[in-house]
Design an enzyme around this catalytic site. Structure first.
Site, PDB file in Angstrom:
ATOM      1  N   CYS A  34       4.030  -2.313  28.104  1.00 44.08           N
ATOM      2  CA  CYS A  34       4.343  -1.033  27.050  1.00 44.08           C
ATOM      3  C   CYS A  34       5.552  -1.898  25.766  1.00 44.08           C
ATOM      4  CB  CYS A  34       5.143   0.070  27.201  1.00 44.08           C
ATOM      5  SG  CYS A  34       5.053   0.220  29.407  1.00 44.08           S
ATOM      6  N   ASP A 442       8.936 -11.992 -15.257  1.00 42.24           N
ATOM      7  CA  ASP A 442       9.054 -10.547 -15.888  1.00 42.24           C
ATOM      8  C   ASP A 442       8.884  -9.676 -16.797  1.00 42.24           C
ATOM      9  OD1 ASP A 442       6.516  -8.813 -14.899  1.00 42.24           O
ATOM     10  OD2 ASP A 442       8.376  -7.878 -14.517  1.00 42.24           O
TER      11      ASP A 442
END
Length: 496
Positions: A34, A442
């Site tokens: 599971c 940036d």
């Protein structure tokens, strides 16, 4: 993580969905495995063993739980935050390399002998490459059985099985049900129109919550290349090149999943298309770990709390992304889109899009080999950079892809004329998925840093960012979301 029994068992007891994909729970008394969040009553600790993958559980003779469907859980985030041989091999397996090139081809791409790679994977993930590929085929087959009306012969072919018999035997062994029984037992009704043709299918892509999709989808839409990408009817759509043909993918985000509609030239490309789409959207990320780590910085705490669960806007093709980043050097997003559109119209492969306005697939390096400088309406220095990148990709000097070593790729890129740290880090972040990539110079990053009282000198910001490791790429995404920019708007204000 599966070695820490107490931690894993606590996750099972609390049915904590954050750990789905990190490990699987095998129950010795039932022979079933599971996911951690299975809604069934937790088994007794003495009857439980934890394994790292569904393939390991299947190899040990366990069958997938019919209630929680562990073979449909999100992929482990571990393989996207590491650059060692096992992680690179796992990314290549997800991309379909074993099915296309065999285990020998996989080992060659990683740089190991077949025997060495098999030993590494067996020791760490509990299964060899063939077992991992088989588990992936089974997962794809089950998804198609339960969510489409495709004939089982077509399902077997699309999932990569060599024969109908192999398909039937594998599904029966892994799921304890025949394909017919799985289709009859499917609890979620199939959506009308799920299969309108041999190459069309619609699937739900699982995500880990929280999922702040606005910044991700806003970025993809705002930087989209006309003809290759578009926003239409509430979805981000784009074309992509796959091993056996081309495809159009349409993506609609929801808080707990992404609806993915695919039109494929060849259904054998389904698994690869889904894997690349998941990388495009960074769906196998571990958002809780990112939130906990970055939220501890007082400068980032507010933006992290405002939109937790950011994802990195990625790509379906790292080489395409690299070309686009070079085209975007020192220009606006709008100008970069214009340059890319010209390139696509001149060299891209035409494609039919009956559902929208997509016209081309982005050209690969072979198609760009003899690019005409007259089409490059930007400085000669950047023209040389673009030509150098294309040549590097063609001759193998630069290697970009799911199995690339991130640091080696950085060294290869930096050796090319005109490619510096900003270009390299953006490619590492968006093209290769390095969670610690950081384009400190940036302009958007520096502008957001100033707003948040962070150092807004690139060198000082790099020094400060050491406390964000290994999640600096996600810090970059959070910084971008602090700006008043189209990349943060979803749905976009205007269609492409």
């Amino acid at each position: 993580m599966y070695d820490d029994f107490d931690r894993c068992y606590r996750a099972v007891q609390s049915k904590d969905g954050r750990f789905d994909g990190w490990f699987v729970t095998t129950v010795l008394t039932t022979g079933i495995y599971c996911r951690p969040s299975c809604p069934a009553r937790p088994p007794r600790a003495r009857n439980v063993r934890f394994l790292p993958t569904a393939a390991a559980a299947q190899g040990a003779g366990f069958r997938a739980c019919k209630r929680c469907r562990p073979d449909a859980s999100p992929g482990s985030p571990e393989w996207n935050v590491r650059t060692d041989a096992v992680a690179r091999a796992m990314r290549l397996i997800a991309d379909g390399t074993v099915d296309r090139e065999g285990v020998t081809g996989l080992a060659t791409r990683v740089g190991y002998t077949t025997r060495q790679l098999e030993r590494l994977l067996q020791a760490e993930v509990g299964a060899n490459p063939l077992a991992m590929a088989r588990a992936q085929r089974t997962q794809t087959a089950r998804m198609l059985i339960e969510t489409t009306d495709m004939p089982f012969g077509d399902v077997a072919f699309a999932a990569g099985f060599a024969s109908i018999r192999q398909f039937n035997d594998t599904v029966r062994a892994a799921c304890a049900s025949t394909p017919t029984e799985l289709r009859l037992q499917a609890r979620t009704p199939r959506r009308a129109g799920t299969t309108t043709g041999a190459g069309f299918m619609s699937v739900k892509l699982a995500v880990r919550r929280p999922f702040a999709y606005e910044g991700l989808f806003g970025h993809l839409a705002a930087s989209g290349i006309p003809g290759v990408e578009e926003f239409r009817d509430g979805a981000y759509r784009r074309t992509m090149r796959l091993p056996s043909g081309n495809a159009v993918v349409s993506l609609r985000p929801h808080p707990d999943h992404v609806r993915c509609d695919l039109m494929l030239d060849d259904v054998r490309d389904l698994s690869t298309a889904i894997a690349r789409t998941r990388r495009l959207l960074d769906l196998d990320a571990d958002p809780e770990a990112v939130v906990d780590h970055l939220g501890a910085d007082q400068h980032l705490a507010a933006v992290v709390a405002k939109a937790p669960g950011q994802r990195l806007p990625g790509t379906v093709d790292a080489e395409e992304l690299a070309v686009r980043v070079v085209l975007g050097q020192q220009v606006s997003v709008k100008a970069a889109r214009t340059h890319a559109r010209r390139l696509v119209e001149a060299y891209g492969s035409p494609i039919d899009d009956v559902e929208g306005g997509l016209t081309h697939v982005f050209p690969d390096s072979t198609q760009l080999a003899d690019i005409d400088p007259a089409l490059m309406a930007f400085p000669k220095s950047r023209q040389r950079t673009l030509v150098g990148l294309v040549r590097g990709l063609l001759d193998g000097f630069v290697s970009l892809g799911p199995g690339s070593d991130w640091n080696t790729a950085r060294e290869q890129l930096l050796a090319l004329p005109g490619i510096g740290p900003w270009t390299t880090e953006v490619i590492a972040m968006r093209g290769l998925g390095d969670p610690d990539a950081f384009p400190a110079s940036d302009l958007g990053v520096l502008s957001a840093a100033k707003q948040l009282d962070l150092p807004f000198d690139a060198r000082a910001l790099v020094a400060h960012s050491s406390r964000w490791r290994p999640w600096r790429a996600y810090a970059t995404q959070h910084l971008w979301t602090a700006l008043d920019h189209d990349v943060n708007v979803w749905p976009p204000k205007e269609t492409s």
